[in-house]
Design an enzyme around this catalytic site. Sequence first.
Site, PDB file in Angstrom:
ATOM      1  N   CYS A 145     -10.325  28.987  41.054  1.00  0.00           N
ATOM      2  CA  CYS A 145      -8.971  28.665  41.500  1.00  0.00           C
ATOM      3  C   CYS A 145      -8.027  29.843  41.211  1.00  0.00           C
ATOM      4  O   CYS A 145      -8.201  30.914  41.746  1.00  0.00           O
ATOM      5  CB  CYS A 145      -8.481  27.350  40.903  1.00  0.00           C
ATOM      6  SG  CYS A 145      -6.980  26.723  41.722  1.00  0.00           S
TER       7      CYS A 145
ATOM      8  N   HIS B 179     -12.223  23.672  43.048  1.00  0.00           N
ATOM      9  CA  HIS B 179     -12.486  23.256  41.666  1.00  0.00           C
ATOM     10  C   HIS B 179     -13.879  22.651  41.555  1.00  0.00           C
ATOM     11  O   HIS B 179     -14.081  21.515  41.970  1.00  0.00           O
ATOM     12  CB  HIS B 179     -11.446  22.225  41.228  1.00  0.00           C
ATOM     13  CG  HIS B 179     -10.080  22.791  41.057  1.00  0.00           C
ATOM     14  ND1 HIS B 179      -9.657  23.367  39.884  1.00  0.00           N
ATOM     15  CD2 HIS B 179      -9.051  22.889  41.919  1.00  0.00           C
ATOM     16  CE1 HIS B 179      -8.418  23.787  40.026  1.00  0.00           C
ATOM     17  NE2 HIS B 179      -8.028  23.514  41.262  1.00  0.00           N
TER      18      HIS B 179
ATOM     19  N   GLU C 297     -15.345  21.511  38.974  1.00  0.00           N
ATOM     20  CA  GLU C 297     -15.330  20.366  38.055  1.00  0.00           C
ATOM     21  C   GLU C 297     -14.774  19.108  38.708  1.00  0.00           C
ATOM     22  O   GLU C 297     -14.906  18.012  38.158  1.00  0.00           O
ATOM     23  CB  GLU C 297     -14.532  20.723  36.790  1.00  0.00           C
ATOM     24  CG  GLU C 297     -13.024  20.711  36.918  1.00  0.00           C
ATOM     25  CD  GLU C 297     -12.419  21.899  37.640  1.00  0.00           C
ATOM     26  OE1 GLU C 297     -11.176  21.950  37.745  1.00  0.00           O
ATOM     27  OE2 GLU C 297     -13.175  22.789  38.105  1.00  0.00           O
TER      28      GLU C 297
END
Length: 197
Positions: A77, A179, A181
């Site tokens: 990011c 992202h 995650e």
Amino acid sequence: MKVAVIKYNAGNVQSVVYALERLGAEAVLTDDLELIANADKVIFPGQGEASTAMRYLREKKLDKLIPQLHQPFFGVCLGQQLLCEYSEENNTTCLGVFPVKVKRFVPESSEEFKVPHVGWNNLYDLETPLLQGLNNDSYVYYVHSFYCEVSDFTIAKTHYIHDFAGLMHWKNFYAMQAHPEKSGKVGERILENFLKI
């Protein structure tokens, strides 16, 4: 395996640590130069604003260390954007690992496209071992108003208003705008692949 997650006054960093721990990695959140230099792998995640983040990196001398690292390195990011040479976000000189500019999304039609680009979007034109096991049109989760231009370093693209670099690679440096995650099984696989590099 010891993974250093760089702490630099950016948001959403702890969730990356948790994702790594779920994969069995020993992750430490740190801005300590020695710990980062001696880690097996380094991850540079975060959400935030480019000039503020670069100011913190300079204060901690991380701006000198990061481009000199030789172990596998993964920017995520804002971490991807800061690895570039310049960002239009507050006219910011970045780390210069990738000779790429970061630009602001400008919607051609306010009805069709909203900025920031938020939500699920697909990756295509996948290359390198970081994306092993993934198919074209694998979906990942984005939250961003700025993007990295497509270049010779692009290893996957995403389209929003126009094509941009979903992922990039040069030598030991990898970077991803979305992202991992927050990207379910696809994001988990990308992190697993990075840990195997």
